[in-house]
Enzyme design. Structure first.
Site, mmCIF file in Angstrom:
data_model
loop_
_atom_site.group_PDB
_atom_site.id
_atom_site.type_symbol
_atom_site.label_atom_id
_atom_site.label_comp_id
_atom_site.label_asym_id
_atom_site.label_seq_id
_atom_site.Cartn_x
_atom_site.Cartn_y
_atom_site.Cartn_z
ATOM 1 N N ARG A 155 0.838 -1.207 0.000
ATOM 2 C CA ARG A 155 0.000 0.000 0.000
ATOM 3 C C ARG A 155 0.868 1.251 0.000
ATOM 4 N NH1 ARG A 155 -1.770 2.535 5.003
ATOM 5 N NH2 ARG A 155 -3.436 4.047 4.653
ATOM 6 N N ARG B 96 -8.220 18.480 8.776
ATOM 7 C CA ARG B 96 -7.122 18.581 9.748
ATOM 8 C C ARG B 96 -7.055 19.984 10.312
ATOM 9 N NH1 ARG B 96 -3.607 14.243 9.258
ATOM 10 N NH2 ARG B 96 -4.047 12.973 7.433
ATOM 11 N N LYS C 70 -13.290 2.694 1.175
ATOM 12 C CA LYS C 70 -12.930 2.663 2.597
ATOM 13 C C LYS C 70 -14.164 3.044 3.410
ATOM 14 C CE LYS C 70 -8.905 4.414 3.747
ATOM 15 N NZ LYS C 70 -7.871 5.467 3.754
ATOM 16 N N THR D 185 -6.118 -1.180 10.103
ATOM 17 C CA THR D 185 -5.825 -0.208 11.165
ATOM 18 C C THR D 185 -5.508 -0.815 12.532
ATOM 19 O OG1 THR D 185 -7.477 1.217 10.084
ATOM 20 C CG2 THR D 185 -6.418 2.077 12.058
#
Ligand code: G6P
Length: 489
Positions: free
Chosen positions: A41, A82, A228, A286
């Site tokens: 990945r 963010r 995702k 994760t």
């Protein structure tokens, strides 16, 4: 010539390993692939397109060195919201203190009272009474007042906060589109360089996936699309998202933040099951071996987490910072491979799980019917292998949706197909050009058996199943299965 190496023959569940600074050494990368990384990945949230190209070239070289087909997945950055930066390094937010998010504040001027945020729509997406989470939910803020460009909050759970940490709203509802301008560039990069999988971060609906697929196609790419699942909205629209995706990723980091971590285990099982029944591939991701960023052995809780994902039926388990930035990238892959094998050993001795329940359900077409027949026979006869002649990988994909103890070998001349199937549980790529095998059926069998024998995948007199269509080299035509005895006369 990429061939099957011993570890992947035993292990059915695949490993996706993220590359990063810790794997920037060619030798380490090659070792990591030899240790069992099936798919690599590239994380587009960090670094530049040039970094990704350099790493892609290193991965291709390492795959050649290790004599393996290795799939590549490009994970798009997506619209992760963010905070901006602080003027004097990290700050510590104290419980009960006031803290402001300010979309007009200079990106480097954050203090313990306020910090910037580049996403200017944020004040429109939140209201007083909402809960905002920073840094993967480590810091919790209660929204008290919302202005045109500011959000005033009260710190409910404090902690250290540094530059560019992620921000989520509990319950979802942040309106940023799933694909950003930067993602468009990355999609072009993926198309130009023959990347096998592109992952759409923060997908909310089927439309996000369709948009990514269209962009890949317009750029001339062959990449399959990974959805995702990490937003609240994605859970609400799970069925429609899975239907338009090729692969689904249980992205537990942000999903745990948006849904609350107590929901995660149940959601993981639902997503895996829904994906498999809809003929989709699924990755569980994760923090699977998070402590291995620092330590050479996993915790028992991590061992159990990986094993349970295997038992849930995931196609692949993923390593993120463990391999990208950890101290033990090779050991992390080795440990994961061992845990998978242990979990599969248990599963193989519990045959009631061998087959997917399909009662009362009609097959979607010939391929599913053939795959089901193959799996049924494979589970009730002493067979050594299933050989699926394939162009696109579709036939072995169907077979890998149903549990069997027998490895499925995807025989194909296409390199892209060989890389693609590296993600499918229990499927292994083999180079084979059906067009060059000769005109008669006897010549085809001989060529197949020769290949199986030279790779030591079978022995003389073993039984194998072969699937193929009426004509050779035609995608989508699989309509037969045969049980054959391996012989060379
Ligand atoms: C090979 C075989 C064909 C078969 C095809 C299936 O080309 O020679 O007989 O129909 O694979 O390919 P697919 O991409 O649908 O799995």
């Amino acid at each position: 010539m990429p061939e099957i190496s011993a570890p992947s023959m035993l292990r059915r569940t695949k490993i996706v390993a993220t590359v990063g600074p810790a794997t920037d050494d060619q030798e380490v990368l090659t070792q990591m692939i030899r240790a069992g990384a099936d798919v690599v990945r590239l994380n587009a949230s960090h670094g530049t397109v040039a970094d990704r190209l350099r790493r892609l070239e290193m991965v291709r070289a390492a795959a050649r060195d290790a004599d393996r087909s290795v799939g590549v997945l490009l994970d798009l950055g997506g619209p992760k919201i963010r905070i901006e930066g602080f003027s004097d390094g990290p700050v510590t937010l104290i419980e009960g203190a006031a803290f402001r998010l300010d979309t007009r504040l200079d990106p480097k001027a954050g203090t313990v009272q306020a910090v910037g945020c580049a996403y200017t729509e944020l004040p429109r997406d939140v209201t007083a009474g909402d809960t905002l989470l920073l840094n993967d939910g480590q810091i919790v803020l209660d929204v008290e007042r919302v202005g045109a460009t500011t959000i005033d909050t009260r710190v409910r759970v404090g902690g250290e906060l540094s530059d560019r940490k992620g921000l989520n709203r509990q319950g979802g509802g942040i309106s940023a589109p799933a694909l950003s301008a930067r993602d468009f560039e990355d999609i072009k990069f993926a198309a130009t360089h023959g990347i096998d999988y592109v992952a759409v971060s923060f997908a909310r609906s089927a439309a996000d996936i369709i948009q990514a697929r269209t962009l890949v196609a317009e750029a001339g790419g062959v990449a399959r699309i990974v959805a995702k699942i990490e937003r609240h909205e994605a859970i609400d629209n799970l069925g429609e998202i899975i239907d338009v995706s090729d692969v689904v990723m249980v992205a537990r980091g942000d999903l745990g933040v948006e849904m609350g971590y107590a929901e995660l285990t149940g959601l993981q099982k639902t997503i895996i099951q829904e994906s498999r029944t809809r003929n989709r591939v699924v990755i569980t991701a994760t923090q699977m071996m998070e402590s291995m960023i620092q330590n050479p052995v996993p915790t028992r809780a991590e061992v159990s987490d990986v094993a349970n994902a295997v038992m849930d039926g995931t196609d692949a388990v993923m390593l993120s910072a463990e391999t990208a930035a950890g101290r033990y990238p090779v050991k992390a892959v080795q440990a994961m491979a061992q845990v998978i094998e242990g979990a599969e050993k248990y599963q193989l001795t519990h045959p009631r799980w061998r087959q997917r329940a399909v009662e009362g359900q009609l097959f979607k077409g010939t391929e599913e019917a053939i795959a089901m027949a193959v799996t049924y026979i494979a589970n009730h006869m002493n067979l050594r292998a299933v050989v699926a002649l394939t162009e696109s990988g579709e036939t072995p994909l169907w077979m890998s949706r149903m549990r069997s103890d027998i490895p499925v070998y995807a025989f194909t001349k296409h390199e892209a197909t060989r890389r693609r199937v590296t993600l499918y549980r229990g499927v292994y790529p083999v180079i084979f050009d059906v067009g060059a095998a000769g005109n008669s059926i006897a010549q085809l069998y001989r060529a197949l058996f020769t290949r199986l024998l030279e790779l030591r995948l079978v022995e003389l007199n073993d039984l194998v199943i072969l699937t193929k269509g009426e004509s050779y080299g035609v995608q989508g035509g699989t309509n037969s299965m045969q049980i054959l005895k391996v012989a060379l006369d």
